[in-house]
Structures are given as C-alpha cells and as structure tokens.
Design a protein around this motif. Structure first.
Motif, PDB file in Angstrom:
ATOM      1  N   PRO A 106     -39.449  -4.053   7.049  1.00 51.00           N
ATOM      2  CA  PRO A 106     -38.755  -3.041   6.230  1.00 51.00           C
ATOM      3  C   PRO A 106     -39.090  -3.433   4.685  1.00 51.00           C
ATOM      4  N   ALA A 107     -39.940  -4.287   4.369  1.00 49.55           N
ATOM      5  CA  ALA A 107     -39.914  -4.721   2.958  1.00 49.55           C
ATOM      6  C   ALA A 107     -39.924  -3.669   1.766  1.00 49.55           C
ATOM      7  N   ASN A 114     -33.511  -1.509  -3.631  1.00 50.34           N
ATOM      8  CA  ASN A 114     -32.940  -2.572  -4.728  1.00 50.34           C
ATOM      9  C   ASN A 114     -33.364  -1.959  -6.095  1.00 50.34           C
ATOM     10  N   ALA A 115     -34.545  -1.278  -6.286  1.00 52.81           N
ATOM     11  CA  ALA A 115     -34.908  -0.592  -7.492  1.00 52.81           C
ATOM     12  C   ALA A 115     -33.855   0.436  -7.846  1.00 52.81           C
ATOM     13  N   ILE A 116     -33.422   1.160  -6.856  1.00 49.61           N
ATOM     14  CA  ILE A 116     -32.362   2.274  -7.372  1.00 49.61           C
ATOM     15  C   ILE A 116     -31.017   1.387  -7.720  1.00 49.61           C
ATOM     16  N   LEU A 148     -34.360   6.992   1.293  1.00 43.65           N
ATOM     17  CA  LEU A 148     -33.325   6.601   0.336  1.00 43.65           C
ATOM     18  C   LEU A 148     -32.239   7.912   0.552  1.00 43.65           C
ATOM     19  N   ALA A 149     -32.745   9.153   0.710  1.00 46.37           N
ATOM     20  CA  ALA A 149     -31.782  10.435   0.731  1.00 46.37           C
ATOM     21  C   ALA A 149     -30.958  10.153   1.753  1.00 46.37           C
ATOM     22  N   MET A 150     -31.043   9.654   2.773  1.00 45.50           N
ATOM     23  CA  MET A 150     -30.188   9.235   3.884  1.00 45.50           C
ATOM     24  C   MET A 150     -28.948   8.465   3.544  1.00 45.50           C
ATOM     25  N   ASP A 151     -29.515   7.373   2.510  1.00 40.81           N
ATOM     26  CA  ASP A 151     -28.698   6.210   2.279  1.00 40.81           C
ATOM     27  C   ASP A 151     -28.142   5.542   3.683  1.00 40.81           C
ATOM     28  N   PRO A 152     -29.140   5.164   4.429  1.00 46.57           N
ATOM     29  CA  PRO A 152     -28.794   4.818   5.709  1.00 46.57           C
ATOM     30  C   PRO A 152     -27.796   3.373   5.671  1.00 46.57           C
ATOM     31  N   GLN A 153     -27.078   3.054   6.641  1.00 45.90           N
ATOM     32  CA  GLN A 153     -26.326   1.934   6.756  1.00 45.90           C
ATOM     33  C   GLN A 153     -26.868   1.136   7.822  1.00 45.90           C
ATOM     34  N   GLU A 154     -28.212   0.495   7.498  1.00 46.11           N
ATOM     35  CA  GLU A 154     -28.911  -0.043   8.448  1.00 46.11           C
ATOM     36  C   GLU A 154     -29.148  -1.268   8.021  1.00 46.11           C
ATOM     37  N   PRO A 155     -28.777  -2.416   8.844  1.00 45.66           N
ATOM     38  CA  PRO A 155     -28.475  -3.939   8.217  1.00 45.66           C
ATOM     39  C   PRO A 155     -29.935  -4.378   7.916  1.00 45.66           C
ATOM     40  N   ILE A 156     -30.959  -4.029   8.524  1.00 44.72           N
ATOM     41  CA  ILE A 156     -32.390  -4.474   8.187  1.00 44.72           C
ATOM     42  C   ILE A 156     -32.802  -4.118   6.849  1.00 44.72           C
ATOM     43  N   GLU A 158     -30.771  -4.068   4.280  1.00 44.74           N
ATOM     44  CA  GLU A 158     -29.823  -4.804   3.483  1.00 44.74           C
ATOM     45  C   GLU A 158     -29.804  -6.530   3.475  1.00 44.74           C
ATOM     46  N   GLU A 159     -30.964  -6.870   3.863  1.00 43.14           N
ATOM     47  CA  GLU A 159     -31.129  -8.267   4.380  1.00 43.14           C
ATOM     48  C   GLU A 159     -31.528  -9.156   2.919  1.00 43.14           C
ATOM     49  N   HIS A 160     -32.268  -8.605   2.022  1.00 37.87           N
ATOM     50  CA  HIS A 160     -32.719  -9.099   0.733  1.00 37.87           C
ATOM     51  C   HIS A 160     -32.331  -8.389  -0.512  1.00 37.87           C
ATOM     52  N   ILE A 161     -31.146  -8.666  -0.815  1.00 36.40           N
ATOM     53  CA  ILE A 161     -30.513  -8.046  -1.888  1.00 36.40           C
ATOM     54  C   ILE A 161     -30.443  -9.095  -3.120  1.00 36.40           C
ATOM     55  N   PRO A 162     -30.954  -8.818  -4.198  1.00 36.74           N
ATOM     56  CA  PRO A 162     -30.599  -9.952  -5.268  1.00 36.74           C
ATOM     57  C   PRO A 162     -29.381  -9.901  -5.604  1.00 36.74           C
ATOM     58  N   GLU A 163     -28.747 -11.243  -6.148  1.00 40.00           N
ATOM     59  CA  GLU A 163     -27.113 -11.593  -6.304  1.00 40.00           C
ATOM     60  C   GLU A 163     -26.580 -10.601  -7.073  1.00 40.00           C
ATOM     61  N   GLU A 164     -27.411 -10.206  -8.196  1.00 33.91           N
ATOM     62  CA  GLU A 164     -26.707  -9.304  -9.319  1.00 33.91           C
ATOM     63  C   GLU A 164     -26.513  -7.937  -8.702  1.00 33.91           C
ATOM     64  N   LEU A 165     -27.375  -7.526  -7.684  1.00 35.42           N
ATOM     65  CA  LEU A 165     -27.253  -6.262  -7.189  1.00 35.42           C
ATOM     66  C   LEU A 165     -26.292  -6.004  -5.830  1.00 35.42           C
ATOM     67  N   ALA A 166     -25.840  -7.086  -5.612  1.00 37.41           N
ATOM     68  CA  ALA A 166     -24.980  -7.145  -4.382  1.00 37.41           C
ATOM     69  C   ALA A 166     -23.747  -6.018  -4.602  1.00 37.41           C
ATOM     70  N   GLY A 167     -23.752  -5.330  -3.902  1.00 35.31           N
ATOM     71  CA  GLY A 167     -22.400  -4.390  -3.878  1.00 35.31           C
ATOM     72  C   GLY A 167     -22.608  -3.084  -4.353  1.00 35.31           C
ATOM     73  N   VAL A 168     -23.980  -2.940  -5.046  1.00 39.69           N
ATOM     74  CA  VAL A 168     -24.246  -1.655  -5.689  1.00 39.69           C
ATOM     75  C   VAL A 168     -24.998  -0.652  -4.959  1.00 39.69           C
ATOM     76  N   SER A 169     -24.535   0.487  -5.007  1.00 41.26           N
ATOM     77  CA  SER A 169     -25.056   1.509  -4.185  1.00 41.26           C
ATOM     78  C   SER A 169     -26.254   1.847  -4.472  1.00 41.26           C
TER      79      SER A 169
END
Length: 300
Positions: A106-107, A114-116, A148-156, A158-169
């Motif tokens: 899922p890269a 993460n860009a959003i 992106l439109a679905m805003d899925p709550q899919e764990p895979i 969410e596996e690689h989120i840069p530290e500064e972006l953690a918690g950002v929608s």
C-alpha cells in the motif's frame, strides 16, 4: 493529453507519452516540497494565483497522477489542465508518490494520505485552507483519490506516517475520479478490448507485488474503494468513457451504484462520455471541465 515522441525521463515516462509541465510561467509557486523522506518521489508542488492576498487562505485542488501505478509524476498528465484552478480562485497542488517499481501496495496509498496531511498541517504557511481540500485523479490516480475520498480507517494505510504528521487528518472535502481502477479482481473480465497482458504481468499485478491470479482476494479488496464506503466519505464526481479499453466503464458503474445504494445518490454523481476512450481528449474539453469546476465550486 498532449503527447511527444521523445522522453527525457525513462523512469517516470518510459514510453515517452507525456509532456512535462513547464512551470516557468507560474510565479507564485513552491516546487519539490518533500512530505516524507523515504523516496525522491515523496514530493509535491503548490501553485497559487498571482493575485492572491497575502493572508488569504484558498481552497485547493490536488492532482494525483495516473500511469498504471508505475509511471508518471506530479509534473506530468492532467496537471496541464488542472492548473487552470489558479484562474478560478483556487490553489493547485500536485503529488508524486512511490511507483510500483520502487514500492508495492500500500505504499502509494500511504504516500497520498501523507501528502494530504502535509498540506493540512502546513496549509496556512502555503496559503491553503485546510478545510477545503479537493482531489482529482485519473486511472491509477482515480483509484488513489477514491480511496482518499473514503477516508478509510484501514491499519495498513497508517503504518508509515512521518512524526510531524502523526494525528493529522488525511480527509478531503471533494473528489473527482476520472476512469479510475476500482475492483482489480474482475477488471480484466469486464472489457471486450482490454490490453492483452498476461494477468501475472499486468500493471495491477506489479502494483500488488503478486499476480492477480495468485493474490489473496482479501488483499485485492484492500485496494478497492468500495470496501471502505461509509458516512465518512466526501462527495464524489465520477467520469468514465463507455469506449474505455484500459479500465472498463463497468468499474465506475460498480463504484457509483455501491455508493448510491449505501449512502444515497446525493453523495455521488456518474457521468459517462459515450464512446470515449481511456484518456480521451473529450475529458479536457471546456464543456466537460466546466462540470468539474462546478462540482468543486459546490463542494469547496
């Protein structure tokens, strides 16, 4: 889409089918901004209208390019047309993401999310209203913006989120999907004139990292936006040509009916261009783009 004979970029444009956007005419811009550090392709560009007031925060239309998940980048494709957003009072951004030859699913989904997040976190810095982010993508990019439109709550995802972006929608407010891939498991059985690729060597197999013939159906389903339909989904406009020989129009019909059945017809629109092929020039004609901009005006 404008074409050229020779390519200067064998990695992103191995067949020489794209024309690279000349960014010189656009004075109010931020280019090659990294939103992550794992790859050279984890970058985005931002363009702003020249007459923007210094403190004004604008809605933004974000372009996610197509190319079979294995070609293209943020300066190729329909960015040539989408940058007309500047004339309509929008900011415009364009995203590159890791291609399948570098990192498989899922890269790419992780990257566009993460860009959003980056655009939302740094919106004020770049003149963007973080509450009014719309996305546009075609073909493979259509798949990515639909997710992106679905805003899925899919764990895979969410596996690689840069530290500064953690918690950002990573949510978006509106989505336009042109002839996007939906259900890879049935796509090649739906069209009468699909490309004659062996299923184990088609672009979707390369994207999955495993042949479509051997992939776990549950894994394939994770690439399918239908899997994530919920009330979290933003409004969507889907366009597809009935003569598409690369991504059958049935793909978009499946997505439209699934959304309409679950959430109601007010959440999604489907426009089919009679006889139009994949990347048909009719999609970029003024009369069709007027519908695209009307959709973004309504929802952003």
């Amino acid at each position: 889409m404008e074409q050229k004979k020779n390519t200067a970029d064998p990695y992103h444009d191995p067949h020489g089918v794209f024309t690279r956007l000349d960014t010189t005419p656009y004075k109010n811009k931020y280019l090659d901004i990294p939103y992550d550090i794992l790859s050279e392709d984890q970058k985005l560009d931002i363009y702003l209208p020249e007459n923007r007031k210094e403190t004004e925060l604008l809605p933004v239309v974000v372009y996610v390019h197509g190319g079979g998940f294995e070609m293209g980048d943020r300066k190729y494709g329909h960015i040539h047309k989408l940058i007309e957003a500047l004339e309509k009072g929008y900011a415009c951004a364009s995203i590159s993401y890791r291609l399948s030859q570098e990192s498989v699913f899922p890269a790419a989904v992780q990257d566009v999310r993460n860009a959003i997040r980056f655009l939302r976190l740094h919106g004020e810095e770049y003149g963007i209203d973080e509450k009014r982010i719309g996305v546009f993508g075609e073909s493979a990019g259509g798949n990515l913006v639909s997710l992106l439109a679905m805003d899925p709550q899919e764990p895979i995802f969410e596996e690689h989120i840069p530290e500064e972006l953690a918690g950002v929608s990573a949510s978006v407010a509106a989505c336009v999907d042109w002839f996007g891939v939906v259900d890879m498991s049935v796509m090649y059985s739906q069209g009468e004139s699909m490309p004659p690729w062996p299923l184990d060597r088609c672009p979707e197999s390369r994207y999955l990292g495993v042949s479509l013939l051997e992939a776990d159906p549950e894994w394939i389903a994770k690439t399918n936006p239908i899997s994530y339909i919920s009330p979290r989904m933003c409004p969507m406009l889907i366009e597809h040509g009935t003569g598409d020989g690369n991504v059958p129009v049935k793909q978009s019909q499946m997505l439209y009916h699934a959304i309409a059945d679950q959430l109601g017809q007010e959440r999604v629109e489907l426009l089919m261009l009679e006889g139009a092929s994949h990347e048909d020039p009719r999609f970029e004609r003024d009369e069709n783009m007027a519908l695209v901009w009307a959709f973004f005006d309504k929802n952003l």
